[in-house]
Design a protein around this motif. Structure first.
Motif, PDB file in Angstrom:
ATOM      1  N   UNK A 114      86.084  59.981 -51.758  1.00  0.00           N
ATOM      2  CA  UNK A 114      84.700  60.174 -51.349  1.00  0.00           C
ATOM      3  C   UNK A 114      84.613  61.205 -50.225  1.00  0.00           C
ATOM      4  N   UNK A 115      85.500  61.090 -49.240  1.00  0.00           N
ATOM      5  CA  UNK A 115      85.488  62.056 -48.132  1.00  0.00           C
ATOM      6  C   UNK A 115      85.785  63.466 -48.635  1.00  0.00           C
ATOM      7  N   UNK A 116      86.776  63.579 -49.528  1.00  0.00           N
ATOM      8  CA  UNK A 116      87.125  64.902 -50.055  1.00  0.00           C
ATOM      9  C   UNK A 116      86.027  65.443 -50.965  1.00  0.00           C
ATOM     10  N   UNK A 117      85.321  64.568 -51.653  1.00  0.00           N
ATOM     11  CA  UNK A 117      84.194  65.009 -52.481  1.00  0.00           C
ATOM     12  C   UNK A 117      83.090  65.609 -51.610  1.00  0.00           C
ATOM     13  N   UNK A 118      82.826  64.987 -50.468  1.00  0.00           N
ATOM     14  CA  UNK A 118      81.856  65.548 -49.514  1.00  0.00           C
ATOM     15  C   UNK A 118      82.296  66.935 -49.054  1.00  0.00           C
ATOM     16  N   UNK A 119      83.579  67.046 -48.670  1.00  0.00           N
ATOM     17  CA  UNK A 119      84.109  68.337 -48.215  1.00  0.00           C
ATOM     18  C   UNK A 119      83.987  69.372 -49.324  1.00  0.00           C
ATOM     19  N   UNK A 120      84.321  68.961 -50.540  1.00  0.00           N
ATOM     20  CA  UNK A 120      84.277  69.881 -51.687  1.00  0.00           C
ATOM     21  C   UNK A 120      82.851  70.346 -51.959  1.00  0.00           C
ATOM     22  N   UNK A 121      81.904  69.407 -51.902  1.00  0.00           N
ATOM     23  CA  UNK A 121      80.510  69.757 -52.174  1.00  0.00           C
ATOM     24  C   UNK A 121      79.933  70.670 -51.097  1.00  0.00           C
ATOM     25  N   UNK A 122      80.320  70.447 -49.852  1.00  0.00           N
ATOM     26  CA  UNK A 122      79.743  71.201 -48.743  1.00  0.00           C
ATOM     27  C   UNK A 122      80.452  72.527 -48.485  1.00  0.00           C
ATOM     28  N   UNK A 123      81.787  72.527 -48.621  1.00  0.00           N
ATOM     29  CA  UNK A 123      82.555  73.702 -48.205  1.00  0.00           C
ATOM     30  C   UNK A 123      83.410  74.315 -49.310  1.00  0.00           C
ATOM     31  N   UNK A 124      83.455  73.689 -50.488  1.00  0.00           N
ATOM     32  CA  UNK A 124      84.314  74.215 -51.539  1.00  0.00           C
ATOM     33  C   UNK A 124      85.775  73.929 -51.236  1.00  0.00           C
ATOM     34  N   UNK A 125      86.648  74.810 -51.658  1.00  0.00           N
ATOM     35  CA  UNK A 125      88.089  74.620 -51.454  1.00  0.00           C
ATOM     36  C   UNK A 125      88.464  75.050 -50.044  1.00  0.00           C
ATOM     37  N   UNK A 126      88.261  74.160 -49.098  1.00  0.00           N
ATOM     38  CA  UNK A 126      88.611  74.461 -47.713  1.00  0.00           C
ATOM     39  C   UNK A 126      90.107  74.710 -47.592  1.00  0.00           C
ATOM     40  N   UNK A 301      84.311  74.485 -65.556  1.00  0.00           N
ATOM     41  CA  UNK A 301      85.724  74.551 -65.950  1.00  0.00           C
ATOM     42  C   UNK A 301      86.635  74.732 -64.730  1.00  0.00           C
ATOM     43  N   UNK A 302      87.695  74.006 -64.680  1.00  0.00           N
ATOM     44  CA  UNK A 302      88.634  74.086 -63.566  1.00  0.00           C
ATOM     45  C   UNK A 302      88.392  73.067 -62.479  1.00  0.00           C
ATOM     46  N   UNK A 303      87.156  72.551 -62.366  1.00  0.00           N
ATOM     47  CA  UNK A 303      86.873  71.591 -61.299  1.00  0.00           C
ATOM     48  C   UNK A 303      87.555  70.248 -61.552  1.00  0.00           C
ATOM     49  N   UNK A 304      87.794  69.929 -62.821  1.00  0.00           N
ATOM     50  CA  UNK A 304      88.504  68.684 -63.119  1.00  0.00           C
ATOM     51  C   UNK A 304      89.915  68.719 -62.538  1.00  0.00           C
ATOM     52  N   UNK A 305      90.556  69.881 -62.574  1.00  0.00           N
ATOM     53  CA  UNK A 305      91.890  69.999 -61.988  1.00  0.00           C
ATOM     54  C   UNK A 305      91.843  69.828 -60.473  1.00  0.00           C
ATOM     55  N   UNK A 306      90.776  70.312 -59.840  1.00  0.00           N
ATOM     56  CA  UNK A 306      90.620  70.097 -58.400  1.00  0.00           C
ATOM     57  C   UNK A 306      90.509  68.603 -58.111  1.00  0.00           C
ATOM     58  N   UNK A 342      72.806  60.947 -53.458  1.00  0.00           N
ATOM     59  CA  UNK A 342      72.925  60.758 -54.901  1.00  0.00           C
ATOM     60  C   UNK A 342      74.382  60.850 -55.340  1.00  0.00           C
ATOM     61  N   UNK A 343      75.112  61.843 -54.794  1.00  0.00           N
ATOM     62  CA  UNK A 343      76.521  61.977 -55.137  1.00  0.00           C
ATOM     63  C   UNK A 343      77.325  60.760 -54.735  1.00  0.00           C
ATOM     64  N   UNK A 344      77.056  60.243 -53.537  1.00  0.00           N
ATOM     65  CA  UNK A 344      77.768  59.058 -53.070  1.00  0.00           C
ATOM     66  C   UNK A 344      77.496  57.867 -53.980  1.00  0.00           C
ATOM     67  N   UNK A 345      76.242  57.660 -54.342  1.00  0.00           N
ATOM     68  CA  UNK A 345      75.894  56.546 -55.228  1.00  0.00           C
ATOM     69  C   UNK A 345      76.505  56.745 -56.614  1.00  0.00           C
TER      70      UNK A 345
END
Length: 469
Positions: A114-126, A301-306, A342-345
């Motif tokens: 969940x924490x990494x999903x937030x980072x990914x949504x806000x900042x991409x591949x930090x 495409x490719x986000x599943x691998x992330x 919404x993403x968190x839920x």
């Protein structure tokens, strides 16, 4: 020769140690937290961690009881390592113990993803996160290889079991045989052998059978009964309760939001997935990726691998990658809700409908499996399935190694053979160097899991920071 003699003496000394003192659920809690915090490396690494802590260190369950539970969990849809923790928790402390063990097993991964999903949504591949993942993958590779060796030494008792493991590996790695078919074939062979009275498929049979596994040095040896012994009627009631807990939110979302809401789509899709995820996370992730990208458009495409990188390098089952999928699906179609809410839920809903069925399978099935432990035919089937699973775990180890060290794989077909071969030019020298260092640390220096993970993580962050990885 001297090592073998010393090991034999150590095993005999262990066999004569008194069993540990009874453990309350409160006393078991920190141990289950430790198991959860160390559950890296996919099912192979997670099962090895549980074996080391619960069988070898704590001596809560015997080798036979551990493998019996593992065999059953292998037959179920869903993450076998989480179900194994739930089973052993139930064995020791009933339903409450199963909830604690199985729930805690999921919790660290839930929070981390969940924490990494937030980072990914806000900042991409930090950069920091990418470097952390890079280092962790190298360490996890060493953990997975260690797991294959540990489980193989314990489960492959005799040439017949080795042959089953080898056939399983060839079938799934080279011939692309579906995992359920491998389990069915191995189970049939073991069932017929056990029914015929063959000692080949008896639990613990074969050269090198552990003398520890006599039940004398464990809280739950071969003769102890589960703390909670459910009747057939009680088992049906438990199954009904958990089926309602699982499906009631799904039906409520369909009724309140309609079938086209992203939350309804998430609930229905991942509920169906929870019933067909035989063979572990890798067996189903390609299907999830295809549906999420092509049919629903939840991911690019490719986000599943992330997401898979997140799940591979954080504690918890690999199937936790579905939480990342659910998060992005709801984040990108939030409706009237703030996107992050919404993403968190969406992520939490995905986790619920993915893991609630796991508790249903265990709480409804474990009592019957325990009552049948003395059945020779069933024991033979489960022992043969364990051997086959060793081959499957080896396949996962090879798959993980190839994807860690090489950036690109090329599919090759020759007759019935289907295999992904690495492209030599895509070799990542830093990944190879880190993986080699992790293997040396694990097998030669015996540094332990946490120091190895920490060192590789720091190295990955440094290499990524200077632009070398």
């Amino acid at each position: 020769m001297a090592d073998a003699v010393l090991n034999g003496r150590a095993v005999q000394e262990d066999a004569h140690r008194p069993p540990p003192a009874p453990v309350t659920l409160r006393q078991a809690l920190p141990v289950w937290l430790r198991v959860a915090a160390l559950s890296f490396g996919g099912p192979a690494g997670q099962i090895a961690v549980m074996h080391r802590i619960l069988v070898e260190e704590r001596r809560w369950v015997s080798e036979g009881r551990f493998l019996h539970a593992l065999n059953f969990c292998t037959l179920l849809p869903g993450p076998e390592a989480q179900q194994l923790a739930t089973y052993i928790g139930w064995l020791m402390h009933g339903t409450r113990g199963g909830l604690v063990a199985g729930g805690l097993f999921v919790l660290p991964g839930l929070v981390a993803i969940m924490a990494l999903s937030w980072v990914y949504a806000l900042y991409g591949k930090a950069g920091f996160v990418a470097g952390l993942f890079f280092g962790l993958k190298a360490a996890v590779l060493a953990i997975v290889i260690q797991a294959v060796l540990r489980i193989g030494r314990k489960a492959l008792k005799g040439p017949a079991m080795v042959a089953l493991a080898a056939a399983s590996f060839v079938g799934i790695f080279l011939l692309d045989v579906p995992f359920p078919l491998i389990v069915l074939a191995a189970g049939t062979v073991g069932y017929l052998g056990g029914r015929a009275g063959s000692r080949i498929f008896a639990a613990g049979a074969g050269h090198g059978a552990s003398v520890q596994d006599d039940g004398g040095a464990y809280l739950f040896g071969e003769e102890q009964s589960p703390q909670e012994r459910a009747s057939a009627g009680q088992t049906l009631r438990v199954a009904g309760i958990w089926a309602a807990l699982w499906l009631a939110p799904v039906l409520a979302l369909l009724a309140l939001l309609g079938p086209d809401s992203v939350f309804s789509l998430i609930a229905v899709f991942f509920s169906k997935m929870a019933m067909v995820t035989f063979g572990g996370a890798y067996a189903v992730l390609s299907y999830v990726a295809q549906q999420a990208v092509e049919q629903y458009g939840w991911l690019r495409p490719g986000e599943m691998l992330d997401g898979l990188g997140m799940a591979e390098t954080t504690p918890g089952p690999l199937i936790m990658v579905t939480q990342f999928v659910g998060f992005l699906a709801a984040y990108r179609s939030p409706g009237s809700l703030p996107p992050l809410l919404a993403g968190t839920l969406g992520g939490l809903l995905t986790t619920w409908v993915t893991f609630a069925p796991c508790f249903l399978w265990i709480f409804a099935g474990a009592p019957s499996i325990e009552r049948l432990r003395g059945n020779r035919a069933l024991a033979g089937a489960l022992s043969a399935i364990t051997a086959a699973v060793v081959g499957v775990i080896l396949n996962l180890a090879v798959w993980f190694a190839l994807h860690t060290i090489f950036a690109e794989l090329h599919p090759v077909a020759a007759g019935p053979i289907r295999i992904d071969l690495p492209v030599p030019g895509s070799l990542d020298p830093w990944a190879l160097a880190l993986a080699s260092a992790a293997l040396v640390a694990t097998f030669a220096l015996r540094l332990g899991m946490l120091p190895t993970l920490a060192a590789c993580s720091c190295a990955g962050i440094l290499l990524h920071g200077v632009g070398w990885a």
